[in-house]
Design a protein around this motif. Sequence first.
Motif, PDB file in Angstrom:
ATOM      1  N   PHE A 120     -11.975  -4.005   0.323  1.00  0.00           N
ATOM      2  CA  PHE A 120     -12.753  -3.208  -0.635  1.00  0.00           C
ATOM      3  C   PHE A 120     -12.188  -3.376  -2.053  1.00  0.00           C
ATOM      4  O   PHE A 120     -12.937  -3.418  -3.023  1.00  0.00           O
ATOM      5  N   LEU A 121     -10.855  -3.457  -2.154  1.00  0.00           N
ATOM      6  CA  LEU A 121     -10.229  -3.646  -3.462  1.00  0.00           C
ATOM      7  C   LEU A 121     -10.669  -4.979  -4.076  1.00  0.00           C
ATOM      8  O   LEU A 121     -11.031  -5.043  -5.260  1.00  0.00           O
ATOM      9  N   GLY A 122     -10.658  -6.031  -3.256  1.00  0.00           N
ATOM     10  CA  GLY A 122     -11.111  -7.335  -3.755  1.00  0.00           C
ATOM     11  C   GLY A 122     -12.554  -7.271  -4.214  1.00  0.00           C
ATOM     12  O   GLY A 122     -12.930  -7.831  -5.259  1.00  0.00           O
ATOM     13  N   MET A 123     -13.368  -6.554  -3.454  1.00  0.00           N
ATOM     14  CA  MET A 123     -14.766  -6.360  -3.798  1.00  0.00           C
ATOM     15  C   MET A 123     -14.895  -5.617  -5.129  1.00  0.00           C
ATOM     16  O   MET A 123     -15.688  -6.006  -5.997  1.00  0.00           O
ATOM     17  N   GLY A 124     -14.096  -4.556  -5.289  1.00  0.00           N
ATOM     18  CA  GLY A 124     -14.125  -3.779  -6.531  1.00  0.00           C
ATOM     19  C   GLY A 124     -13.715  -4.619  -7.730  1.00  0.00           C
ATOM     20  O   GLY A 124     -14.339  -4.551  -8.801  1.00  0.00           O
ATOM     21  N   LEU A 125     -12.669  -5.439  -7.550  1.00  0.00           N
ATOM     22  CA  LEU A 125     -12.210  -6.283  -8.656  1.00  0.00           C
ATOM     23  C   LEU A 125     -13.263  -7.330  -9.016  1.00  0.00           C
ATOM     24  O   LEU A 125     -13.485  -7.612 -10.203  1.00  0.00           O
ATOM     25  N   SER A 126     -13.918  -7.909  -8.003  1.00  0.00           N
ATOM     26  CA  SER A 126     -14.969  -8.893  -8.274  1.00  0.00           C
ATOM     27  C   SER A 126     -16.116  -8.239  -9.044  1.00  0.00           C
ATOM     28  O   SER A 126     -16.681  -8.825  -9.972  1.00  0.00           O
ATOM     29  N   PHE A 127     -16.436  -7.033  -8.632  1.00  0.00           N
ATOM     30  CA  PHE A 127     -17.503  -6.297  -9.301  1.00  0.00           C
ATOM     31  C   PHE A 127     -17.131  -6.036 -10.758  1.00  0.00           C
ATOM     32  O   PHE A 127     -17.969  -6.188 -11.660  1.00  0.00           O
ATOM     33  N   ALA A 128     -15.859  -5.672 -10.983  1.00  0.00           N
ATOM     34  CA  ALA A 128     -15.391  -5.442 -12.352  1.00  0.00           C
ATOM     35  C   ALA A 128     -15.492  -6.736 -13.159  1.00  0.00           C
ATOM     36  O   ALA A 128     -15.844  -6.720 -14.348  1.00  0.00           O
ATOM     37  N   GLY A 129     -15.221  -7.876 -12.514  1.00  0.00           N
ATOM     38  CA  GLY A 129     -15.335  -9.167 -13.196  1.00  0.00           C
ATOM     39  C   GLY A 129     -16.766  -9.450 -13.616  1.00  0.00           C
ATOM     40  O   GLY A 129     -17.028  -9.894 -14.742  1.00  0.00           O
ATOM     41  N   ILE A 130     -17.714  -9.180 -12.698  1.00  0.00           N
ATOM     42  CA  ILE A 130     -19.129  -9.363 -13.040  1.00  0.00           C
ATOM     43  C   ILE A 130     -19.517  -8.430 -14.185  1.00  0.00           C
ATOM     44  O   ILE A 130     -20.217  -8.822 -15.120  1.00  0.00           O
ATOM     45  N   PHE A 131     -19.001  -7.188 -14.135  1.00  0.00           N
ATOM     46  CA  PHE A 131     -19.307  -6.216 -15.181  1.00  0.00           C
ATOM     47  C   PHE A 131     -18.830  -6.712 -16.544  1.00  0.00           C
ATOM     48  O   PHE A 131     -19.560  -6.632 -17.547  1.00  0.00           O
ATOM     49  N   GLU A 132     -17.598  -7.242 -16.596  1.00  0.00           N
ATOM     50  CA  GLU A 132     -17.082  -7.772 -17.872  1.00  0.00           C
ATOM     51  C   GLU A 132     -17.980  -8.896 -18.388  1.00  0.00           C
ATOM     52  O   GLU A 132     -18.237  -9.001 -19.585  1.00  0.00           O
ATOM     53  N   TRP A 133     -18.441  -9.754 -17.457  1.00  0.00           N
ATOM     54  CA  TRP A 133     -19.323 -10.851 -17.841  1.00  0.00           C
ATOM     55  C   TRP A 133     -20.589 -10.316 -18.525  1.00  0.00           C
ATOM     56  O   TRP A 133     -21.067 -10.885 -19.509  1.00  0.00           O
ATOM     57  N   THR A 134     -21.105  -9.190 -18.002  1.00  0.00           N
ATOM     58  CA  THR A 134     -22.353  -8.643 -18.565  1.00  0.00           C
ATOM     59  C   THR A 134     -22.147  -8.074 -19.962  1.00  0.00           C
ATOM     60  O   THR A 134     -23.122  -7.892 -20.704  1.00  0.00           O
ATOM     61  N   LEU A 135     -20.885  -7.777 -20.326  1.00  0.00           N
ATOM     62  CA  LEU A 135     -20.629  -7.169 -21.640  1.00  0.00           C
ATOM     63  C   LEU A 135     -20.626  -8.208 -22.755  1.00  0.00           C
ATOM     64  O   LEU A 135     -20.710  -7.853 -23.937  1.00  0.00           O
ATOM     65  N   ARG A 136     -20.509  -9.496 -22.411  1.00  0.00           N
ATOM     66  CA  ARG A 136     -20.509 -10.532 -23.462  1.00  0.00           C
ATOM     67  C   ARG A 136     -21.869 -10.564 -24.163  1.00  0.00           C
ATOM     68  O   ARG A 136     -22.900 -10.222 -23.571  1.00  0.00           O
ATOM     69  N   PRO A 137     -21.886 -10.984 -25.423  1.00  0.00           N
ATOM     70  CA  PRO A 137     -23.130 -10.944 -26.210  1.00  0.00           C
ATOM     71  C   PRO A 137     -24.261 -11.729 -25.540  1.00  0.00           C
ATOM     72  O   PRO A 137     -24.027 -12.787 -24.945  1.00  0.00           O
ATOM     73  N   GLY A 138     -25.462 -11.190 -25.626  1.00  0.00           N
ATOM     74  CA  GLY A 138     -26.639 -11.915 -25.165  1.00  0.00           C
ATOM     75  C   GLY A 138     -26.932 -11.775 -23.694  1.00  0.00           C
ATOM     76  O   GLY A 138     -27.897 -12.328 -23.201  1.00  0.00           O
ATOM     77  N   ARG A 139     -26.094 -11.038 -22.986  1.00  0.00           N
ATOM     78  CA  ARG A 139     -26.314 -10.911 -21.543  1.00  0.00           C
ATOM     79  C   ARG A 139     -27.283  -9.770 -21.217  1.00  0.00           C
ATOM     80  O   ARG A 139     -27.999  -9.811 -20.243  1.00  0.00           O
ATOM     81  N   LEU A 140     -27.204  -8.709 -22.037  1.00  0.00           N
ATOM     82  CA  LEU A 140     -28.060  -7.548 -21.814  1.00  0.00           C
ATOM     83  C   LEU A 140     -29.089  -7.464 -22.932  1.00  0.00           C
ATOM     84  O   LEU A 140     -28.829  -7.918 -24.045  1.00  0.00           O
ATOM     85  N   PRO A 141     -30.240  -6.867 -22.642  1.00  0.00           N
ATOM     86  CA  PRO A 141     -31.272  -6.770 -23.689  1.00  0.00           C
ATOM     87  C   PRO A 141     -30.745  -6.050 -24.925  1.00  0.00           C
ATOM     88  O   PRO A 141     -31.097  -6.410 -26.047  1.00  0.00           O
ATOM     89  N   GLN A 142     -29.896  -5.027 -24.735  1.00  0.00           N
ATOM     90  CA  GLN A 142     -29.244  -4.365 -25.867  1.00  0.00           C
ATOM     91  C   GLN A 142     -27.753  -4.301 -25.563  1.00  0.00           C
ATOM     92  O   GLN A 142     -27.371  -3.814 -24.503  1.00  0.00           O
ATOM     93  N   PRO A 143     -26.902  -4.777 -26.477  1.00  0.00           N
ATOM     94  CA  PRO A 143     -25.471  -4.768 -26.181  1.00  0.00           C
ATOM     95  C   PRO A 143     -24.950  -3.347 -25.987  1.00  0.00           C
ATOM     96  O   PRO A 143     -25.434  -2.405 -26.620  1.00  0.00           O
ATOM     97  N   VAL A 144     -23.997  -3.189 -25.057  1.00  0.00           N
ATOM     98  CA  VAL A 144     -23.359  -1.889 -24.856  1.00  0.00           C
ATOM     99  C   VAL A 144     -22.444  -1.647 -26.057  1.00  0.00           C
ATOM    100  O   VAL A 144     -21.597  -2.482 -26.359  1.00  0.00           O
ATOM    101  N   PRO A 145     -22.624  -0.528 -26.781  1.00  0.00           N
ATOM    102  CA  PRO A 145     -21.793  -0.273 -27.961  1.00  0.00           C
ATOM    103  C   PRO A 145     -20.311  -0.176 -27.576  1.00  0.00           C
ATOM    104  O   PRO A 145     -19.980   0.310 -26.494  1.00  0.00           O
ATOM    105  N   GLU A 146     -19.446  -0.624 -28.501  1.00  0.00           N
ATOM    106  CA  GLU A 146     -17.998  -0.618 -28.256  1.00  0.00           C
ATOM    107  C   GLU A 146     -17.495   0.738 -27.743  1.00  0.00           C
ATOM    108  O   GLU A 146     -16.720   0.811 -26.802  1.00  0.00           O
TER     109      GLU A 146
END
Lengths: 205, 205, 205, 205
Positions: A120-146
Amino acid sequence: MSRTRLEVFSDAVFAVAITLLALNLAVAGPGHGPLLHQVADHWSSFVVYLISFATIGLIWVNHHALIDNLVVIDRTLALLNLVLLLFVVLIPVDTATVAKYLPLGGQDAQVAVILYAAAFLGMGLSFAGIFEWTLRPGRLPQPVPERTRWKARLRFGAATILYLAAVAVAFVSPLVALVIIAGVPVYYIFERAPALGSPAGARQQ
Amino acid sequence: MSRTRLEVFSDAVFAVAITLLALNLAVAGPGHGPLLHQVADHWSSFVVYLISFATIGLIWVNHHALIDNLVVIDRTLALLNLVLLLFVVLIPVDTATVAKYLPLGGQDAQVAVILYAAAFLGMGLSFAGIFEWTLRPGRLPQPVPERTRWKARLRFGAATILYLAAVAVAFVSPLVALVIIAGVPVYYIFERAPALGSPAGARQQ
Amino acid sequence: MSRTRLEVFSDAVFAVAITLLALNLAVAGPGHGPLLHQVADHWSSFVVYLISFATIGLIWVNHHALIDNLVVIDRTLALLNLVLLLFVVLIPVDTATVAKYLPLGGQDAQVAVILYAAAFLGMGLSFAGIFEWTLRPGRLPQPVPERTRWKARLRFGAATILYLAAVAVAFVSPLVALVIIAGVPVYYIFERAPALGSPAGARQQ
Amino acid sequence: MSRTRLEVFSDAVFAVAITLLALNLAVAGPGHGPLLHQVADHWSSFVVYLISFATIGLIWVNHHALIDNLVVIDRTLALLNLVLLLFVVLIPVDTATVAKYLPLGGQDAQVAVILYAAAFLGMGLSFAGIFEWTLRPGRLPQPVPERTRWKARLRFGAATILYLAAVAVAFVSPLVALVIIAGVPVYYIFERAPALGSPAGARQQ
């Protein structure tokens, strides 16, 4: 990489993993004592089945919430997603191990729950990695504010912290570790995944 | 033949195969020594699980890259795709065989790794067959120019050559053969599948 | 009933069944003689695996050809499709039975091949039922003319007749029955499913 | 939450569960008496296989009828749907238990059928929960009028009442309980799920 294909593949893996969970509930069959006793002795299988089912189910819901808003799906995301699935498919096996060793107690029960919490920990860390990827510019229709990023990270990452705690606690008490693991899907039933930009007009699927 | 249905069927096969891989990690259960020892004795299972998971995962990514750009999906492609899947579904079984026989060494370990490498070789050859099909006129939105075809073939075919080498090497050293097999998905993480014409406007899915 | 959902469900059943086939190829493991001998003794498993894989694969291709053109998908079609799938999911089990009993010869080999051929026969009859459903008015974008219906029925129904022959022949020679069963997918590789009206403009999926 | 993803995940779970059912039909293999006798002794497996297959198949049809008309798919529906699937994946295991214990009769047969009926009862109750969710305002393109709600509830809920009866009857006669359980899919073949508002223009999938 199309969103549809990433989702179909992931959903199929989630679906097979969640269905295989129940196979651990099979009783030994005739010649192993009254069925009622066999079922009663299986209490640990039922408890771990419920925990694993709820966890995979909620991962699926959150996975959906995360992928659904994305403007772009690329090869890097596909690879990060494969790392997530690498841990998801471990869950049925680790569930079976906990079901078998938890009633015995002792070091074996500890090892079983540590392996389970580690998946489950590995799963959580992978999920966190995907989440970080989504925070990079252009990934979401509106960027998540800092200013809300850390809040969002904390919401998504809460599971990871709890699984880390479960690994540590399992060295002392496997049962308490299981309670922590069981708490994660309960937490996500009430705490929605953070809204990641408005999806309005962002997809036409 | 619609793209969607070819993809859904293929993705489901990939997903079931990748999830079945983990079932090989199941320990024998109580009465077979301390769980920690059982898990430690399972090192070969974990290593081969990682290799097979990464390989199926990368095939899926490359399969997607190949199919996604196609203008036309026909019965011949569906049949070639079935040949590819014929080898994909062999992987969980061959993975289990390697996991069991690798630690024993000797001729059995050689045979197990040869079978494993041969399944990947069949997969690589099928993939090369699909690739050749895509090079025929009218399959891609823009035809691949003659001068870049061999370069593209080499990129796609690198895996096949490596798997052929792995089969040969396994007669001498199963471990070195496994290292070669493990190298293929690592190679494809960094080397993308060649861009096969621009998909712009080519599909409306 | 949407076409997409009928297809996704059917494709997932086909995919799981085709992947489970390969599990029959698992060897007994260490302690059962040299791996090379175990694999060689498994010849019947490999042969039946290939036959079953090719058959399910071709059913999938033909199923697609049949469903893809339909203008309407209703509850009756969904129920007929379930009857088809009832026989499809029997194939992995019947494949395993043939693989185990064919090398033994005698009455057991006959019974095993009869069961195997009977599952395919049931599948063929269900397919014929779906085909009849598609001939009713309004199901296809262009009705199949009366004069070509019997020709179409014969093409689709050829498999059913061959499977009926295989059941009968298996009482005398299980091996000849298997050759007949193996011939069906070979036949359908070369004989396309009849064109059932033009799909032009008939669907917008 | 997109309709497509809820459906793909659910359909994959239904498909895996329905395919796993057939694995219970595997015979013990050579060394356990003539194959014909083994198959004949398997009568209970075949009967329960048919009942479980028909039930999962009809749930899938009804699930589709229920989800297909919805205007909105939200997180609550996804969670209710997970509860439904929790019971669906229990069916293959409970089917195997009934197949093994029914021929033995006595208390074990009663316990096996009670567990089996209880899984279906849980499934029926989850379905009723999803049905209630659909009755809230804004869920269907046209609200179900008050005066037809109870009629609709009764139609959808008939299965739940029958499963409740089956649980009770199983304490006295497991065979009669099985007849009741077998009657549910037969009932739903003839009684369609109630039309829940017109779907005209309600979805754009």
